[in-house]
Design a protein around this motif. Structure first.
Motif, PDB file in Angstrom:
ATOM      1  N   HIS A  23       0.797  -1.231   0.000  1.00  0.00           N
ATOM      2  CA  HIS A  23       0.000   0.000   0.000  1.00  0.00           C
ATOM      3  C   HIS A  23       0.828   1.278   0.000  1.00  0.00           C
ATOM      4  O   HIS A  23       0.313   2.361   0.256  1.00  0.00           O
ATOM      5  CB  HIS A  23      -1.016   0.005   1.152  1.00  0.00           C
ATOM      6  CG  HIS A  23      -2.042  -1.076   0.984  1.00  0.00           C
ATOM      7  ND1 HIS A  23      -1.942  -2.305   1.605  1.00  0.00           N
ATOM      8  CD2 HIS A  23      -3.151  -1.134   0.209  1.00  0.00           C
ATOM      9  CE1 HIS A  23      -2.976  -3.060   1.234  1.00  0.00           C
ATOM     10  NE2 HIS A  23      -3.704  -2.370   0.373  1.00  0.00           N
ATOM     11  N   GLU A  24       2.143   1.169  -0.311  1.00  0.00           N
ATOM     12  CA  GLU A  24       2.959   2.371  -0.547  1.00  0.00           C
ATOM     13  C   GLU A  24       2.929   2.643  -2.055  1.00  0.00           C
ATOM     14  O   GLU A  24       2.995   1.712  -2.865  1.00  0.00           O
ATOM     15  CB  GLU A  24       4.406   2.123  -0.103  1.00  0.00           C
ATOM     16  CG  GLU A  24       5.333   3.318  -0.337  1.00  0.00           C
ATOM     17  CD  GLU A  24       6.791   3.033   0.037  1.00  0.00           C
ATOM     18  OE1 GLU A  24       7.511   3.993   0.360  1.00  0.00           O
ATOM     19  OE2 GLU A  24       7.213   1.865  -0.014  1.00  0.00           O
ATOM     20  N   ALA A  25       2.832   3.911  -2.453  1.00  0.00           N
ATOM     21  CA  ALA A  25       2.784   4.227  -3.882  1.00  0.00           C
ATOM     22  C   ALA A  25       4.111   3.827  -4.539  1.00  0.00           C
ATOM     23  O   ALA A  25       5.194   4.061  -3.988  1.00  0.00           O
ATOM     24  CB  ALA A  25       2.527   5.707  -4.103  1.00  0.00           C
ATOM     25  N   LEU A  26       4.001   3.212  -5.717  1.00  0.00           N
ATOM     26  CA  LEU A  26       5.194   2.748  -6.426  1.00  0.00           C
ATOM     27  C   LEU A  26       6.177   3.889  -6.676  1.00  0.00           C
ATOM     28  O   LEU A  26       7.394   3.707  -6.561  1.00  0.00           O
ATOM     29  CB  LEU A  26       4.785   2.131  -7.778  1.00  0.00           C
ATOM     30  CG  LEU A  26       4.106   0.768  -7.695  1.00  0.00           C
ATOM     31  CD1 LEU A  26       3.509   0.409  -9.055  1.00  0.00           C
ATOM     32  CD2 LEU A  26       5.100  -0.301  -7.254  1.00  0.00           C
ATOM     33  N   LEU A  27       5.665   5.073  -7.010  1.00  0.00           N
ATOM     34  CA  LEU A  27       6.563   6.180  -7.317  1.00  0.00           C
ATOM     35  C   LEU A  27       7.346   6.616  -6.078  1.00  0.00           C
ATOM     36  O   LEU A  27       8.542   6.894  -6.149  1.00  0.00           O
ATOM     37  CB  LEU A  27       5.783   7.367  -7.898  1.00  0.00           C
ATOM     38  CG  LEU A  27       6.628   8.537  -8.398  1.00  0.00           C
ATOM     39  CD1 LEU A  27       7.563   8.105  -9.520  1.00  0.00           C
ATOM     40  CD2 LEU A  27       5.738   9.683  -8.860  1.00  0.00           C
ATOM     41  N   ALA A  28       6.670   6.652  -4.940  1.00  0.00           N
ATOM     42  CA  ALA A  28       7.343   7.036  -3.690  1.00  0.00           C
ATOM     43  C   ALA A  28       8.468   6.057  -3.372  1.00  0.00           C
ATOM     44  O   ALA A  28       9.541   6.457  -2.899  1.00  0.00           O
ATOM     45  CB  ALA A  28       6.328   7.082  -2.554  1.00  0.00           C
ATOM     46  N   ALA A  29       8.246   4.777  -3.657  1.00  0.00           N
ATOM     47  CA  ALA A  29       9.275   3.768  -3.398  1.00  0.00           C
ATOM     48  C   ALA A  29      10.388   3.842  -4.446  1.00  0.00           C
ATOM     49  O   ALA A  29      11.571   3.652  -4.130  1.00  0.00           O
ATOM     50  CB  ALA A  29       8.647   2.375  -3.389  1.00  0.00           C
TER      51      ALA A  29
END
Lengths: 110, 314
Positions: A23-29
């Motif tokens: 549930h973390e945004a792919l872009l943030a990761a």
């Protein structure tokens, strides 16, 4: 870490991997790859610079994305915006559009 | 006579509740009306007309239209003739098409953006009134922006294909609507391609700006704050509300403005902009920024291109 499920995200085109929490945004990761060429735009689904295709694995949407940048046909073909998508399994990603050029250009292979 | 200032902007949002939270709590606007279609109308405390922002919920972000206020109803008829004579089709929307608003002259800029002109909108006064007013009201939320100040529209620019909608839209605004040019960016091997312009009708350096890009769109719309300390406070407000800041507080070389860029919850870029810059007048020499110094013009302190500032827009 801290008991939070984490998924491994692979980008076959560059051979890179990064980890992304459930549930973390792919872009943030993806930003944690710590290199140039990751065009972080509005982060809110409106500008379309972070367009990706999910090649393998399952994801959930974390918010609305602009139909001006991802058509229904594209959405049906597993194309979405990385800022509004979170993994629920390990993934393989293809970087698309404007992001692809800068992403591949800035990839420094050993 | 003619155009006085920016009057309102109608933007598309993908989540109305999130958008209202942003424009009310972070920027400090107040919702003054919701129409039958669900469009929300908002106003800043230092504005006297009924509204300056209309939010429309749909499946994408970006601009529906931007409107400028003219001084007299007769200006609308005169400008309709001038716009038609320039080869641009117009439509006069009758009074009541938009709530609290008189006739609207609707047309598209050469860039494709929809613009409207109007002369009449219900005047409700500023939040401090017009008789012995306090300098600011007691119920300001968030950044407490004073007024909608300007917008920047992205226009298609492809010199190799002979396309320059920045130049075409600039010529239209200056020749037909009597805007004046404060500043411009000139690029290309001979420095003769207009790649960005800042135009005014008020006495500040810009009421509208055009910048060249690969496609048309809305780069940002900006709200006025008094000074640098208000800009820093607005950055605090954004951090408190987990708003994505695009460009941290800095100064523009172009217009001398003090600024922060940030995104609303649908990815529309907002700016809080402080300082009146300098006194813009029709006879003031136009300022030119050259290609090698254009990022100094945009971000004066760093002089460097920032992230996706020119590629990310709605």
């Amino acid at each position: 870490m801290f008991g939070i499920p984490t998924h491994s995200i692979a980008i076959p085109a560059t051979g890179e991997h990064f980890s992304c929490k459930d549930h973390e945004a792919l872009l943030a990761a993806m930003v944690k790859l710590g290199r140039r060429g990751i065009p972080v735009g509005c982060l809110n689904g409106g500008c379309g610079v972070c367009k990706v295709r999910v090649l393998k694995g399952s994801v959930v949407a974390t918010g609305p994305i602009s139909r001006a940048h991802v058509s229904q046909e594209e959405a049906d073909a597993n194309i979405t915006l990385a800022c509004r998508t979170a993994p629920t399994s390990d993934l393989e990603l293809e970087i698309l559009g404007k992001m692809k050029k800068s992403f591949l250009a800035q990839c420094s292979k050993p | 006579m003619g155009v006085m200032r920016i009057g309102h902007i109608n933007v598309k949002v993908m989540d109305m509740a999130a958008a209202l939270q942003h424009y009310e709590k972070v920027l400090g606007m107040k919702t003054v009306h919701t129409d039958a279609d669900g469009n929300a109308y908002l106003k800043c405390w230092d504005e006297w007309d009924k509204y300056s922002l209309i939010l429309t919920e749909t499946d994408q972000a970006g601009l529906n239209h931007v409107a400028y206020k003219v001084e007299k109803e007769t200006d609308l008829d005169e400008l309709q003739q001038r716009i038609e004579a320039s080869g641009t089709a117009t439509e006069m929307l009758p009074e009541g098409t938009m709530p609290f608003t008189g006739r609207l002259l609707k047309f598209n800029l050469p860039s494709g953006h929809e613009m409207r002109l109007y002369a009449t909108k219900e005047c409700v006064g500023t939040d401090v009134g017009s008789t012995n007013p306090d300098p600011w009201p007691d119920d300001i939320k968030g950044a407490g922006v004073h007024w909608l100040d300007h917008c920047l529209l992205m226009c298609e620019l492809n010199p190799a294909a002979g396309i320059n909608k920045v130049a075409e839209s600039t010529d239209f605004m200056m020749n037909v609507l009597d805007f004046n040019m404060a500043e411009r960016v000139m690029v290309g091997p001979n420095g003769d391609i207009p790649a960005a312009t800042w135009l005014f009708r008020t006495s500040t350096p810009h009421d509208i700006a055009f910048v060249g890009g690969e496609r048309m769109g809305l780069h940002h719309f900006a709200f006025f704050l008094n000074d640098w300390s208000a800009i820093l406070k607005s950055a605090d407000v954004m951090a408190k509300n987990k708003v994505k800041i695009d460009v941290a507080p800095t100064r523009h070389g172009i217009t001398r403005g003090e600024t922060i860029y940030f995104f609303d919850p649908s990815g529309n870029r907002n700016e809080t902009f402080a300082g009146l810059g300098y006194m813009a007048q029709p006879d003031r020499p136009v300022i030119t920024w050259t290609e090698d110094q254009l990022w100094r013009g945009i971000f004066f302190h760093s002089g460097e291109e920032s992230g996706s500032f020119t590629t990310a827009y709605t």
